[in-house]
Motif scaffolding. Sequence first.
Motif, PDB file in Angstrom:
ATOM      1  N   THR A 117       0.860  -1.175   0.000  1.00  0.00           N
ATOM      2  CA  THR A 117       0.000   0.000   0.000  1.00  0.00           C
ATOM      3  C   THR A 117       0.895   1.223   0.000  1.00  0.00           C
ATOM      4  O   THR A 117       1.695   1.410   0.909  1.00  0.00           O
ATOM      5  CB  THR A 117      -0.914   0.006   1.247  1.00  0.00           C
ATOM      6  N   HIS A 170       2.798   7.085  -4.951  1.00  0.00           N
ATOM      7  CA  HIS A 170       2.270   6.411  -6.139  1.00  0.00           C
ATOM      8  C   HIS A 170       2.325   7.337  -7.346  1.00  0.00           C
ATOM      9  O   HIS A 170       2.768   6.945  -8.432  1.00  0.00           O
ATOM     10  CB  HIS A 170       0.835   5.936  -5.877  1.00  0.00           C
ATOM     11  N   GLN A 171       1.925   8.577  -7.153  1.00  0.00           N
ATOM     12  CA  GLN A 171       1.920   9.537  -8.255  1.00  0.00           C
ATOM     13  C   GLN A 171       3.348   9.828  -8.738  1.00  0.00           C
ATOM     14  O   GLN A 171       3.599   9.887  -9.932  1.00  0.00           O
ATOM     15  CB  GLN A 171       1.230  10.838  -7.820  1.00  0.00           C
ATOM     16  N   ASP A 174       1.403   5.444  -0.271  1.00  0.00           N
ATOM     17  CA  ASP A 174       0.741   6.729  -0.103  1.00  0.00           C
ATOM     18  C   ASP A 174       0.493   7.313  -1.488  1.00  0.00           C
ATOM     19  O   ASP A 174       1.241   7.050  -2.436  1.00  0.00           O
ATOM     20  CB  ASP A 174       1.608   7.686   0.713  1.00  0.00           C
ATOM     21  N   GLU A 175      -0.554   8.104  -1.604  1.00  0.00           N
ATOM     22  CA  GLU A 175      -0.951   8.642  -2.899  1.00  0.00           C
ATOM     23  C   GLU A 175       0.163   9.456  -3.553  1.00  0.00           C
ATOM     24  O   GLU A 175       0.401   9.342  -4.759  1.00  0.00           O
ATOM     25  CB  GLU A 175      -2.213   9.492  -2.749  1.00  0.00           C
ATOM     26  N   ASP A 176       0.874  10.268  -2.756  1.00  0.00           N
ATOM     27  CA  ASP A 176       1.935  11.086  -3.341  1.00  0.00           C
ATOM     28  C   ASP A 176       3.084  10.237  -3.881  1.00  0.00           C
ATOM     29  O   ASP A 176       3.649  10.535  -4.932  1.00  0.00           O
ATOM     30  CB  ASP A 176       2.445  12.116  -2.329  1.00  0.00           C
TER      31      ASP A 176
END
Length: 70
Positions: A6, A12-13, A8-10
């Motif tokens: 999993t 992943h981006q 974090d969104e940042d």
Amino acid sequence: MRTTVTLDEDLHQALKEEALLAKRPFRSVLNDVIRRGLAAGPNVSERSRFRVRASPGGLLPGIQPVDKVA
């Protein structure tokens, strides 16, 4: 080997953007980032620590610790 993580969104981006810019698969970019992190060794911040050596203090001659304000 296949596993689930999993991110974090940042992160992943950022990884996704790096993969697009480098024209490489996401998986390959992620593996390289993990390898570089592990190669840096544990506690990178521990290696870059510095110490401040204390020296004896004191007042210069002619300087009083408490001056009376007139």
